[in-house]
Design an enzyme around this catalytic site. Structure first.
Site, PDB file in Angstrom:
ATOM      1  N   ALA A 220     132.540 127.619  -2.661  1.00 47.91           N
ATOM      2  CA  ALA A 220     133.840 127.832  -3.308  1.00 47.91           C
ATOM      3  C   ALA A 220     133.740 128.045  -4.823  1.00 47.91           C
ATOM      4  O   ALA A 220     134.732 127.907  -5.534  1.00 47.91           O
ATOM      5  CB  ALA A 220     134.765 126.664  -2.991  1.00 47.91           C
TER       6      ALA A 220
ATOM      7  N   ASP B 274     125.085 116.340   0.911  1.00 45.49           N
ATOM      8  CA  ASP B 274     125.525 117.715   1.178  1.00 45.49           C
ATOM      9  C   ASP B 274     124.547 118.356   2.177  1.00 45.49           C
ATOM     10  O   ASP B 274     123.334 118.301   1.986  1.00 45.49           O
ATOM     11  CB  ASP B 274     125.499 118.473  -0.165  1.00 45.49           C
ATOM     12  CG  ASP B 274     126.184 119.822  -0.101  1.00 45.49           C
ATOM     13  OD1 ASP B 274     127.087 120.002   0.728  1.00 45.49           O
ATOM     14  OD2 ASP B 274     125.822 120.694  -0.922  1.00 45.49           O
ATOM     15  N   HIS B 275     125.067 118.943   3.238  1.00 43.96           N
ATOM     16  CA  HIS B 275     124.266 119.672   4.224  1.00 43.96           C
ATOM     17  C   HIS B 275     123.094 118.875   4.806  1.00 43.96           C
ATOM     18  O   HIS B 275     121.943 119.337   4.805  1.00 43.96           O
ATOM     19  CB  HIS B 275     123.718 120.988   3.630  1.00 43.96           C
ATOM     20  CG  HIS B 275     124.793 121.982   3.335  1.00 43.96           C
ATOM     21  ND1 HIS B 275     125.415 122.719   4.306  1.00 43.96           N
ATOM     22  CD2 HIS B 275     125.373 122.345   2.160  1.00 43.96           C
ATOM     23  CE1 HIS B 275     126.335 123.500   3.753  1.00 43.96           C
ATOM     24  NE2 HIS B 275     126.340 123.287   2.448  1.00 43.96           N
TER      25      HIS B 275
ATOM     26  N   HIS C 190     133.304 125.034   1.659  1.00 44.67           N
ATOM     27  CA  HIS C 190     131.997 125.232   0.998  1.00 44.67           C
ATOM     28  C   HIS C 190     131.987 126.611   0.342  1.00 44.67           C
ATOM     29  O   HIS C 190     132.853 127.444   0.607  1.00 44.67           O
ATOM     30  CB  HIS C 190     130.868 125.161   2.031  1.00 44.67           C
ATOM     31  CG  HIS C 190     130.524 123.754   2.412  1.00 44.67           C
ATOM     32  ND1 HIS C 190     129.300 123.184   2.149  1.00 44.67           N
ATOM     33  CD2 HIS C 190     131.264 122.794   3.014  1.00 44.67           C
ATOM     34  CE1 HIS C 190     129.298 121.943   2.593  1.00 44.67           C
ATOM     35  NE2 HIS C 190     130.480 121.680   3.131  1.00 44.67           N
TER      36      HIS C 190
ATOM     37  N   GLU D 100     130.267 120.407  10.228  1.00 45.32           N
ATOM     38  CA  GLU D 100     130.480 121.834   9.919  1.00 45.32           C
ATOM     39  C   GLU D 100     130.505 122.646  11.210  1.00 45.32           C
ATOM     40  O   GLU D 100     129.672 122.453  12.096  1.00 45.32           O
ATOM     41  CB  GLU D 100     129.402 122.397   8.989  1.00 45.32           C
ATOM     42  CG  GLU D 100     129.646 123.895   8.711  1.00 45.32           C
ATOM     43  CD  GLU D 100     128.858 124.494   7.545  1.00 45.32           C
ATOM     44  OE1 GLU D 100     128.421 123.729   6.655  1.00 45.32           O
ATOM     45  OE2 GLU D 100     128.683 125.721   7.536  1.00 45.32           O
TER      46      GLU D 100
HETATM   47  P1  13P Z   1     128.755 127.470  -4.214  1.00 47.38           P
HETATM   48  O1  13P Z   1     127.423 128.125  -4.084  1.00 47.38           O
HETATM   49  O2  13P Z   1     129.859 128.466  -4.055  1.00 47.38           O
HETATM   50  O3  13P Z   1     128.892 126.703  -5.482  1.00 47.38           O
HETATM   51  O4  13P Z   1     128.930 126.431  -3.009  1.00 47.38           O
HETATM   52  C1  13P Z   1     128.357 125.149  -3.089  1.00 47.38           C
HETATM   53  C2  13P Z   1     128.406 124.421  -1.796  1.00 47.38           C
HETATM   54  O5  13P Z   1     129.085 124.776  -0.863  1.00 47.38           O
HETATM   55  C3  13P Z   1     127.615 123.185  -1.708  1.00 47.38           C
HETATM   56  O6  13P Z   1     127.628 122.644  -0.427  1.00 47.38           O
HETATM   57  O1  G3H Z   2     125.140 124.408  -0.343  1.00 45.61           O
HETATM   58  C1  G3H Z   2     124.230 124.543  -1.170  1.00 45.61           C
HETATM   59  C2  G3H Z   2     124.300 123.882  -2.474  1.00 45.61           C
HETATM   60  O2  G3H Z   2     124.595 124.823  -3.478  1.00 45.61           O
HETATM   61  C3  G3H Z   2     123.027 123.150  -2.755  1.00 45.61           C
HETATM   62  O3  G3H Z   2     122.031 124.023  -3.172  1.00 45.61           O
HETATM   63  O4  G3H Z   2     120.245 123.313  -1.625  1.00 45.61           O
HETATM   64  O5  G3H Z   2     119.701 124.687  -3.644  1.00 45.61           O
HETATM   65  O6  G3H Z   2     120.391 122.289  -3.891  1.00 45.61           O
HETATM   66  P1  G3H Z   2     120.483 123.549  -3.064  1.00 45.61           P
HETATM   67 ZN    ZN Z   3     127.724 124.066   1.177  1.00 50.73          ZN
END
Ligand code: 13P
Ligand code: G3H
Ligand code: ZN
Length: 311
Positions: free
Chosen positions: A215, A82-83, A213, A134
């Site tokens: 969501a 993720d990210h 995202h 993204e």
């Molecule tokens: P939320 O903070 O809405 O749960 O989003 C999570 C997210 O987009 C993780 O990449």
């Molecule tokens: O997009 C963000 C996600 O909620 C992940 O959060 O970077 O604090 O683990 P984090």
């Molecule tokens: Zn995200």
């Protein structure tokens, strides 16, 4: 069933008008709560790991936990970064057994975003791994990066078409009004999402999977339990569930959920400690945290995502 990529999941989800839940994982109880719920309702899953999660738990622990979940449940599960901030972190996750990575170049210029995304796509595809990009900036907090309302911007459908064609990316996160964290909309205002952008993207790129995202719905039940047991979450507001259902029926094939998991687990643990202040065995309160996550994820799959029975 081995660990899978998201290609087939997204094809089926797009055609079927539902979405796959992408849940952020940070420890064993979270992995188990999510995957037990998915097993109960026979749903495919994406388990995703942020840079913060890797720092907290280490890549190897998280991948072994997710592999254990695949073995335990037999479900189609994709392991997703993720990210990812740059090529190096994406490469290390491709090399480390992930089946999907996100390169988040949304803070870069359009051309720089295309260049880094293209670089990740070339490496990942050579290794059988799919890539999420993204485009557009979501307001909110990820790790230590805070994007203010002024710096956030909606994604332009014409840019999506050019970006997808020039990068070869497999799916794309776009900004239509959601944001990360538990405070998504101003109190007193009506939450709104730009469904017109989704419609135009689908018209230009039929069948192409879009990712949502930020969501989480910030479900009031969990906020109330937290506040009734010593918490202080004021004006926490999420994305209404009917909007998520609508997005899932359109081009959105992946819906990211982290904050709701955090809230559910915290609610369970706070509730447990107010009923049993004498407890100090982590297995007692973590069991309740895990149960709350399982209940939340089952509800999401059946009542919001619509991916039950699709494994
Ligand atoms: P939320 O903070 O809405 O749960 O989003 C999570 C997210 O987009 C993780 O990449
Ligand atoms: O997009 C963000 C996600 O909620 C992940 O959060 O970077 O604090 O683990 P984090
Ligand atoms: Zn995200």
């Amino acid at each position: 069933m081995p660990i899978v990529t998201t290609t087939e999941m997204f094809e089926k989800a797009y055609k079927g008008g539902y979405a796959i839940g992408a849940f952020n994982v940070n420890n064993m109880e979270i992995v188990q709560g999510i995957t037990e719920a998915a097993a109960e309702v026979n749903s495919p899953l994406i388990l995703q790991v942020s840079a913060g999660a890797r720092k907290y738990a280490k890549h190897v622990y998280l991948t072994k936990l997710m592999e254990a979940a695949v073995e335990d449940t037999g479900l189609p599960i994709a392991l997703h970064l993720d990210h990812g901030a740059d090529f190096e972190i994406c490469k290390s996750c491709v090399d480390g057994g992930f089946t999907s990575v996100m390169i988040d170049g949304s803070s870069r210029s359009f051309e720089d975003n295309i260049a880094v995304t293209r670089q990740v796509v070339e490496y990942a595809h050579d290794h059988g791994v799919v890539v999420e990009g993204e485009l557009g900036r979501l307001e909110g907090v990820e790790d230590d990066v805070v994007v203010s309302a002024e710096d956030s911007s909606y994604t332009r459908p014409e840019d999506v078409q050019e970006f997808v064609e020039r990068t070869g990316v497999d799916s794309l996160a776009i900004a239509i009004g959601t944001s990360h964290g538990a405070y998504k909309f101003k109190p007193g205002t009506k939450p709104q999402l730009r469904f017109d952008i989704l419609e135009e993207v689908a018209r230009r790129l039929p069948g192409f999977p879009i990712v949502l995202h930020g969501a989480s719905s910030v479900i009031p039940k969990y906020v109330d339990i937290i506040n009734a047991n010593g918490g202080k979450l004021v004006d926490a507001i999420g994305v209404p569930e009917d909007m998520l259902r609508k997005a899932a029926s359109m081009a959105v094939c992946k819906i990211n959920i982290d904050s709701d998991l955090r809230l559910a687990m915290t609610a369970g643990i706070r509730q447990h400690f107010s009923e049993h202040p004498e407890h100090f065995d982590p297995r007692q309160y973590l069991t309740v945290g895990r149960d709350y996550i399982r209940e939340l994820v089952k509800d999401k799959i059946v009542n919001v995502l619509g991916s039950d029975g699709k494994a």
